[in-house]
Scaffold this active site. Structure first.
Site, PDB file in Angstrom:
ATOM      1  N   PHE A 149     -80.194   9.891   5.081  1.00 24.20           N
ATOM      2  CA  PHE A 149     -79.646   8.797   5.659  1.00 24.20           C
ATOM      3  C   PHE A 149     -79.502   7.742   4.549  1.00 24.20           C
ATOM      4  O   PHE A 149     -78.845   6.818   4.466  1.00 24.20           O
ATOM      5  CB  PHE A 149     -80.509   8.526   6.865  1.00 24.20           C
ATOM      6  CG  PHE A 149     -79.824   7.390   7.623  1.00 24.20           C
ATOM      7  CD1 PHE A 149     -78.858   7.682   8.446  1.00 24.20           C
ATOM      8  CD2 PHE A 149     -80.168   5.866   7.465  1.00 24.20           C
ATOM      9  CE1 PHE A 149     -78.203   6.603   9.279  1.00 24.20           C
ATOM     10  CE2 PHE A 149     -79.486   5.060   8.161  1.00 24.20           C
ATOM     11  CZ  PHE A 149     -78.555   5.323   9.098  1.00 24.20           C
ATOM     12  N   GLU A 150     -80.503   7.736   3.512  1.00 27.96           N
ATOM     13  CA  GLU A 150     -80.503   6.598   2.549  1.00 27.96           C
ATOM     14  C   GLU A 150     -79.744   7.097   1.416  1.00 27.96           C
ATOM     15  O   GLU A 150     -79.640   6.059   0.611  1.00 27.96           O
ATOM     16  CB  GLU A 150     -82.189   6.815   1.994  1.00 27.96           C
ATOM     17  CG  GLU A 150     -83.095   6.020   3.127  1.00 27.96           C
ATOM     18  CD  GLU A 150     -83.386   6.418   4.198  1.00 27.96           C
ATOM     19  OE1 GLU A 150     -83.665   7.889   4.010  1.00 27.96           O
ATOM     20  OE2 GLU A 150     -83.439   5.977   5.445  1.00 27.96           O
ATOM     21  N   ILE A 199     -80.889  19.897   8.122  1.00 29.14           N
ATOM     22  CA  ILE A 199     -81.193  21.478   8.729  1.00 29.14           C
ATOM     23  C   ILE A 199     -81.264  20.970  10.337  1.00 29.14           C
ATOM     24  O   ILE A 199     -81.968  20.292  10.791  1.00 29.14           O
ATOM     25  CB  ILE A 199     -82.383  22.134   8.171  1.00 29.14           C
ATOM     26  CG1 ILE A 199     -82.138  22.375   6.707  1.00 29.14           C
ATOM     27  CG2 ILE A 199     -82.528  23.430   8.944  1.00 29.14           C
ATOM     28  CD1 ILE A 199     -83.502  23.179   6.171  1.00 29.14           C
ATOM     29  N   HIS A 247     -80.959  15.012  16.572  1.00 28.61           N
ATOM     30  CA  HIS A 247     -79.797  13.909  16.147  1.00 28.61           C
ATOM     31  C   HIS A 247     -79.160  14.484  14.865  1.00 28.61           C
ATOM     32  O   HIS A 247     -78.710  13.751  13.890  1.00 28.61           O
ATOM     33  CB  HIS A 247     -80.377  12.610  15.790  1.00 28.61           C
ATOM     34  CG  HIS A 247     -81.602  12.263  15.077  1.00 28.61           C
ATOM     35  ND1 HIS A 247     -83.047  12.841  15.245  1.00 28.61           N
ATOM     36  CD2 HIS A 247     -81.266  11.634  13.634  1.00 28.61           C
ATOM     37  CE1 HIS A 247     -83.493  12.542  14.551  1.00 28.61           C
ATOM     38  NE2 HIS A 247     -82.757  11.847  13.554  1.00 28.61           N
ATOM     39  N   THR A 290     -83.864  18.622  13.750  1.00 29.08           N
ATOM     40  CA  THR A 290     -83.722  17.354  14.604  1.00 29.08           C
ATOM     41  C   THR A 290     -82.582  17.514  15.544  1.00 29.08           C
ATOM     42  O   THR A 290     -81.482  18.039  15.250  1.00 29.08           O
ATOM     43  CB  THR A 290     -83.204  16.490  13.376  1.00 29.08           C
ATOM     44  OG1 THR A 290     -82.803  15.162  14.068  1.00 29.08           O
ATOM     45  CG2 THR A 290     -82.250  16.825  12.554  1.00 29.08           C
ATOM     46  N   ARG A 305     -77.326  28.592   0.752  1.00 29.66           N
ATOM     47  CA  ARG A 305     -76.634  27.367  -0.148  1.00 29.66           C
ATOM     48  C   ARG A 305     -77.373  26.679  -1.034  1.00 29.66           C
ATOM     49  O   ARG A 305     -76.658  25.934  -1.884  1.00 29.66           O
ATOM     50  CB  ARG A 305     -76.241  26.524   0.795  1.00 29.66           C
ATOM     51  CG  ARG A 305     -75.257  27.152   1.970  1.00 29.66           C
ATOM     52  CD  ARG A 305     -74.788  26.361   3.126  1.00 29.66           C
ATOM     53  NE  ARG A 305     -74.069  27.011   4.144  1.00 29.66           N
ATOM     54  CZ  ARG A 305     -74.082  26.785   5.184  1.00 29.66           C
ATOM     55  NH1 ARG A 305     -74.237  25.426   5.634  1.00 29.66           N
ATOM     56  NH2 ARG A 305     -73.344  27.608   6.342  1.00 29.66           N
TER      57      ARG A 305
HETATM   58  N1  INI Z   1     -83.224  13.732   6.462  1.00 30.73           N
HETATM   59  C1  INI Z   1     -82.829  14.753   5.793  1.00 30.73           C
HETATM   60  O1  INI Z   1     -82.357  14.630   4.500  1.00 30.73           O
HETATM   61  N2  INI Z   1     -82.463  16.066   6.471  1.00 30.73           N
HETATM   62  C2  INI Z   1     -82.911  16.081   7.543  1.00 30.73           C
HETATM   63  O2  INI Z   1     -82.842  17.532   8.160  1.00 30.73           O
HETATM   64  C3  INI Z   1     -83.666  14.954   8.112  1.00 30.73           C
HETATM   65  N3  INI Z   1     -84.083  15.220   9.874  1.00 30.73           N
HETATM   66  O3  INI Z   1     -84.000  16.610   9.973  1.00 30.73           O
HETATM   67  O4  INI Z   1     -84.179  14.624  10.232  1.00 30.73           O
HETATM   68  C4  INI Z   1     -83.848  14.106   7.680  1.00 30.73           C
HETATM   69  N4  INI Z   1     -84.214  12.786   8.388  1.00 30.73           N
HETATM   70  C5  INI Z   1     -84.588  11.687   7.793  1.00 30.73           C
HETATM   71  C6  INI Z   1     -83.499  10.505   7.500  1.00 30.73           C
HETATM   72  O5  INI Z   1     -82.544  11.016   6.700  1.00 30.73           O
HETATM   73  C7  INI Z   1     -84.127   9.175   7.173  1.00 30.73           C
HETATM   74  O6  INI Z   1     -84.650   9.245   5.920  1.00 30.73           O
HETATM   75  C8  INI Z   1     -85.058   8.637   8.334  1.00 30.73           C
HETATM   76  O7  INI Z   1     -84.483   8.808   9.479  1.00 30.73           O
HETATM   77  C9  INI Z   1     -85.225   7.212   7.574  1.00 30.73           C
HETATM   78  O8  INI Z   1     -84.132   6.415   7.693  1.00 30.73           O
END
Ligand code: INI
Length: 157
Positions: free
Chosen positions: A58-59, A83, A89, A87, A128
């Protein structure tokens, strides 16, 4: 006859940023290895490549935006691993990451390359990140090299 623009895999004299997420770093470290291997094999020195770690996928777009905005980089390569099993979401997070990366590229006009593994299962992620289905990081680095050279050609006129 009009011009024909097509990039080769060439980033001579250019700097490249790589954003990688620590979430699922078992895989993202493999993607980073693949990207670095690709860049080295195409004559890009380690001193031309800066690496930036973020907590999760997400970042990635925000860090990519910050890096692209410095004007120092000819391309920003984004590496992450989402993956579904991890999660509920998953679809929301992966669609935000995908949209965000595309948006940063369009807004900055810097090639921001999508090297994100989205997998339904751990097995797919393994495939992958350097096994049966290649290495998404290597492929992303190759795309960065082509886009850098393509834009150098367009800018030269
Ligand atoms: N972030 C990932 O890079 N991959 C994932 O599979 C994942 N899951 O499964 O939740 C994930 N979550 C964290 C998200 O990207 C943020 O870092 C977090 O929500 C804080 O903003």
């Amino acid at each position: 006859m009009g011009k024909h623009y097509e990039g080769r895999f060439d980033a001579r004299g250019q700097r490249i940023a790589i954003v990688a997420s620590r979430f699922n770093d078992l895989f993202t470290r493999e993607l980073l290895d693949g990207a670095q291997d690709c860049l080295r094999r195409h004559g890009v020195g380690d001193d031309q490549v800066d690496t930036c770690w973020v907590p999760g996928g997400f970042e990635i777009p925000l860090a990519a935006k910050r890096l692209a905005g410095t004007g120092r980089y000819a391309a920003v390569i984004c590496l992450g691993c989402l993956i579904q099993g991890d999660t509920p979401h998953f679809h929301l997070v992966s669609s935000e990451v995908t949209k965000g990366i595309a948006q940063v590229g369009l807004e900055s006009a810097v090639p921001v390359i999508y090297g994100i593994v989205t997998a339904e299962t751990l097995d797919q992620a393994i495939e992958r990140a350097g096994t049966k289905a290649g290495n998404r990081g290597f492929d992303a680095a190759l795309t960065a090299l082509e886009m850098i050279d393509l834009f150098a050609g367009i800018d030269q006129g």
